[in-house]
Design a protein around this motif. Structure first.
Motif, PDB file in Angstrom:
ATOM      1  N   LYS A  58     -22.875  -5.363   8.944  1.00 39.61           N
ATOM      2  CA  LYS A  58     -24.170  -5.243   8.241  1.00 39.61           C
ATOM      3  C   LYS A  58     -24.836  -6.613   8.047  1.00 39.61           C
ATOM      4  N   LEU A  59     -24.004  -7.665   8.081  1.00 41.23           N
ATOM      5  CA  LEU A  59     -24.516  -9.032   8.039  1.00 41.23           C
ATOM      6  C   LEU A  59     -24.159  -9.694   9.365  1.00 41.23           C
ATOM      7  N   LYS A  60     -25.150 -10.177  10.074  1.00 35.16           N
ATOM      8  CA  LYS A  60     -24.953 -10.824  11.372  1.00 35.16           C
ATOM      9  C   LYS A  60     -25.281 -12.304  11.218  1.00 35.16           C
ATOM     10  N   VAL A  61     -24.439 -13.170  11.789  1.00 29.56           N
ATOM     11  CA  VAL A  61     -24.642 -14.617  11.687  1.00 29.56           C
ATOM     12  C   VAL A  61     -24.883 -15.201  13.076  1.00 29.56           C
ATOM     13  N   ASN A  62     -26.026 -15.865  13.245  1.00 19.99           N
ATOM     14  CA  ASN A  62     -26.345 -16.571  14.493  1.00 19.99           C
ATOM     15  C   ASN A  62     -26.259 -18.072  14.229  1.00 19.99           C
ATOM     16  N   LEU A  63     -25.477 -18.777  15.041  1.00 20.84           N
ATOM     17  CA  LEU A  63     -25.256 -20.208  14.836  1.00 20.84           C
ATOM     18  C   LEU A  63     -26.193 -21.039  15.702  1.00 20.84           C
ATOM     19  N   PHE A  64     -26.683 -22.135  15.113  1.00 19.92           N
ATOM     20  CA  PHE A  64     -27.586 -23.048  15.822  1.00 19.92           C
ATOM     21  C   PHE A  64     -27.107 -24.489  15.614  1.00 19.92           C
ATOM     22  N   PRO A  65     -26.051 -24.902  16.356  1.00 22.08           N
ATOM     23  CA  PRO A  65     -25.562 -26.279  16.248  1.00 22.08           C
ATOM     24  C   PRO A  65     -26.424 -27.230  17.076  1.00 22.08           C
ATOM     25  N   GLY A  66     -26.050 -28.511  17.022  1.00 26.72           N
ATOM     26  CA  GLY A  66     -26.674 -29.503  17.902  1.00 26.72           C
ATOM     27  C   GLY A  66     -28.119 -29.826  17.596  1.00 26.72           C
ATOM     28  N   GLY A  67     -28.567 -29.546  16.369  1.00 29.16           N
ATOM     29  CA  GLY A  67     -29.954 -29.869  16.010  1.00 29.16           C
ATOM     30  C   GLY A  67     -30.983 -29.050  16.750  1.00 29.16           C
ATOM     31  N   THR A  68     -30.597 -27.861  17.228  1.00 29.44           N
ATOM     32  CA  THR A  68     -31.532 -27.046  18.016  1.00 29.44           C
ATOM     33  C   THR A  68     -32.698 -26.517  17.189  1.00 29.44           C
ATOM     34  N   LEU A  69     -32.529 -26.497  15.872  1.00 34.41           N
ATOM     35  CA  LEU A  69     -33.631 -26.050  15.006  1.00 34.41           C
ATOM     36  C   LEU A  69     -34.295 -27.226  14.286  1.00 34.41           C
ATOM     37  N   GLY A  70     -34.128 -28.421  14.841  1.00 37.02           N
ATOM     38  CA  GLY A  70     -34.796 -29.589  14.266  1.00 37.02           C
ATOM     39  C   GLY A  70     -33.879 -30.427  13.396  1.00 37.02           C
ATOM     40  N   SER A  71     -34.456 -31.426  12.769  1.00 39.24           N
ATOM     41  CA  SER A  71     -33.714 -32.374  11.938  1.00 39.24           C
ATOM     42  C   SER A  71     -33.254 -31.717  10.641  1.00 39.24           C
ATOM     43  N   ASP A  72     -32.395 -32.431   9.909  1.00 37.41           N
ATOM     44  CA  ASP A  72     -31.964 -31.940   8.600  1.00 37.41           C
ATOM     45  C   ASP A  72     -33.157 -31.696   7.680  1.00 37.41           C
ATOM     46  N   GLN A  73     -34.097 -32.640   7.696  1.00 41.34           N
ATOM     47  CA  GLN A  73     -35.262 -32.515   6.826  1.00 41.34           C
ATOM     48  C   GLN A  73     -36.080 -31.273   7.193  1.00 41.34           C
ATOM     49  N   ALA A  74     -36.214 -31.011   8.495  1.00 39.70           N
ATOM     50  CA  ALA A  74     -36.926 -29.812   8.942  1.00 39.70           C
ATOM     51  C   ALA A  74     -36.182 -28.552   8.519  1.00 39.70           C
ATOM     52  N   ASN A  75     -34.847 -28.598   8.573  1.00 42.69           N
ATOM     53  CA  ASN A  75     -34.037 -27.450   8.159  1.00 42.69           C
ATOM     54  C   ASN A  75     -34.200 -27.161   6.674  1.00 42.69           C
ATOM     55  N   VAL A  76     -34.239 -28.213   5.849  1.00 40.29           N
ATOM     56  CA  VAL A  76     -34.429 -28.018   4.405  1.00 40.29           C
ATOM     57  C   VAL A  76     -35.750 -27.305   4.134  1.00 40.29           C
ATOM     58  N   SER A  77     -36.812 -27.770   4.779  1.00 44.99           N
ATOM     59  CA  SER A  77     -38.131 -27.142   4.583  1.00 44.99           C
ATOM     60  C   SER A  77     -38.124 -25.682   5.032  1.00 44.99           C
ATOM     61  N   ALA A  78     -37.462 -25.406   6.152  1.00 44.26           N
ATOM     62  CA  ALA A  78     -37.403 -24.041   6.673  1.00 44.26           C
ATOM     63  C   ALA A  78     -36.615 -23.126   5.744  1.00 44.26           C
ATOM     64  N   ILE A  79     -35.535 -23.639   5.167  1.00 46.16           N
ATOM     65  CA  ILE A  79     -34.741 -22.850   4.223  1.00 46.16           C
ATOM     66  C   ILE A  79     -35.558 -22.552   2.968  1.00 46.16           C
ATOM     67  N   GLN A  80     -36.242 -23.547   2.477  1.00 39.86           N
ATOM     68  CA  GLN A  80     -37.074 -23.338   1.295  1.00 39.86           C
ATOM     69  C   GLN A  80     -38.196 -22.334   1.559  1.00 39.86           C
ATOM     70  N   GLY A  81     -38.718 -22.366   2.769  1.00 40.85           N
ATOM     71  CA  GLY A  81     -39.805 -21.456   3.128  1.00 40.85           C
ATOM     72  C   GLY A  81     -39.326 -20.069   3.500  1.00 40.85           C
ATOM     73  N   GLY A  82     -38.031 -19.920   3.759  1.00 37.70           N
ATOM     74  CA  GLY A  82     -37.473 -18.617   4.076  1.00 37.70           C
ATOM     75  C   GLY A  82     -37.417 -18.282   5.557  1.00 37.70           C
ATOM     76  N   SER A  83     -37.778 -19.222   6.429  1.00 41.60           N
ATOM     77  CA  SER A  83     -37.721 -18.947   7.868  1.00 41.60           C
ATOM     78  C   SER A  83     -36.351 -19.290   8.464  1.00 41.60           C
ATOM     79  N   LEU A  84     -35.519 -19.985   7.696  1.00 48.49           N
ATOM     80  CA  LEU A  84     -34.128 -20.276   8.075  1.00 48.49           C
ATOM     81  C   LEU A  84     -33.257 -19.915   6.883  1.00 48.49           C
ATOM     82  N   GLU A  85     -32.148 -19.234   7.168  1.00 50.74           N
ATOM     83  CA  GLU A  85     -31.320 -18.753   6.057  1.00 50.74           C
ATOM     84  C   GLU A  85     -30.306 -19.785   5.565  1.00 50.74           C
ATOM     85  N   MET A  86     -29.634 -20.504   6.491  1.00 45.52           N
ATOM     86  CA  MET A  86     -28.543 -21.380   6.069  1.00 45.52           C
ATOM     87  C   MET A  86     -28.487 -22.667   6.887  1.00 45.52           C
ATOM     88  N   ALA A  87     -27.872 -23.683   6.292  1.00 43.17           N
ATOM     89  CA  ALA A  87     -27.580 -24.927   7.016  1.00 43.17           C
ATOM     90  C   ALA A  87     -26.439 -25.636   6.313  1.00 43.17           C
TER      91      ALA A  87
END
Length: 339
Positions: A58-87
């Motif tokens: 019921k919960l599916k996890v997709n992994l994105f290693p290697g900075g494929t979703l951008g920098s740490d700072q970009a990931n923080v913004s995406a998590i806060q905005g709800g477009s990325l779930e975890m980092a």
């Protein structure tokens, strides 16, 4: 006509049921800067396995290693905005959100992994993660990046003065810029995904990271020298979007939280077990390893003390004393007997 009507109803009901089943599956995108195979990513793999098994899919996890979703700072913004779930990222990076997190980047704060574990798994670590919630982030657990070492492509480092003039890439935050300046080197803040190219092209002379990261990023291809300074220890906060967290049921939250804790234990054990063999691999691939003498390590610590004092004021002296107190307790605690 009646048959057609019945078939239409059945088809509609079946499609609705499929849609409901699909809607019940929640997907977690989980990002990190390190390459596949790195102990951090192995921890993420473990988290994925536990969550998907214990949730019955019921919960599916997709992994994105290697900075494929951008920098740490970009990931923080995406998590806060709800477009990325975890980092998972260095806890000190969150100093841009909550200034107290800068304490995790203090040079020579931790001397052993025993001290680090006691701090991040205890009340102090939980208290720090609780500060993130008002920023739209929920801290679940701490992985580890480990103790950082310095590499460069120009010369062997046998004395602290050998670092003078080197252009070193640092994590983009003020405390790291300042400690590199304190050593007489030239700090260059860069997101991690840009680092290999910068080393290859000579835009920077060197960088500093733990051995597993140096190995997985194949920095031995573009760096000849490594000096074992262990000047910083990096815990890695595993965080989830509060927007997403609030959509989970109590049972789902427990599955995710338990998986984070279990995978954190696995991840740290894996990283520590691999370190000696990874250092051997760096040597095998041509890196020359040096170790500073005790007197030179004392010089290194002395040069970094003003930086610690400066940022002690920024994060708050009470917080620094609290952390130091937890470290002292861990130091004096008897070693656990092997079971």
């Amino acid at each position: 006509m009646k048959r057609v009507f019945i078939k239409t109803v059945i088809a509609t009901v079946a499609m609705a049921a499929m849609g409901m089943a699909s809607a019940q599956v929640k997907t977690i995108k989980f990002a990190n800067q390190n390459a596949a195979g790195h102990p951090i990513v192995q921890g993420m793999d473990k988290f994925k396995d536990i969550v998907e098994k214990n949730s019955g899919g019921k919960l599916k996890v997709n992994l994105f290693p290697g900075g494929t979703l951008g920098s740490d700072q970009a990931n923080v913004s995406a998590i806060q905005g709800g477009s990325l779930e975890m980092a998972s990222m260095n806890s000190g990076i969150f100093a841009s959100q909550v200034k107290e997190f800068g304490v995790f980047d203090f040079p020579f704060m931790f001397a052993t992994t025993k001290e680090a574990d006691a701090v991040v798994d205890g009340p102090f670590g939980k208290k720090m993660h609780a500060k993130l919630e008002e920023k739209g982030l929920v801290g679940l657990a701490y992985y580890e990046l480990g103790f950082r070492q310095i590499t460069n492509g120009k010369r062997a480092i046998n004395k602290v003065s050998d670092l003078e003039g080197l252009k070193l890439r640092v994590i983009p935050n003020p405390i790291n810029v300042d400690w590199v300046k304190a050593l007489g080197a030239n700090p260059t803040p860069l997101p991690f995904p840009e680092l290999y190219a910068a080393l290859e092209q000579g835009a920077v002379d060197g960088q500093e990271n733990p051995i597993p990261t140096i190995n997985s990023a194949k920095f031995f291809e573009v760096q000849k020298h490594i000096v074992l300074t262990a000047h910083q220890y990096n815990p890695q906060s595993v965080v989830i979007s509060k927007k997403f967290w609030d959509t989970l049921s109590a049972a789902e939250k427990k599955i995710v939280s338990d998986a984070a804790s279990e995978s954190a234990k696995f991840q740290r054990e894996t990283a520590r077990a691999l370190e000696a063999s990874l250092l051997a691999n760096l040597k095998k691939n041509g890196m020359q390893v040096t170790q500073l003498s005790d007197s030179e390590m004392s010089i290194l610590r002395d040069k970094m003390r003003p930086v610690t004092a400066k940022y002690g004021v920024v994060v708050g002296q009470d917080l620094v004393k609290e952390l130091q107190g937890e470290i002292e307790k861990a130091r004096s605690a008897p070693a656990k007997k092997a079971k």
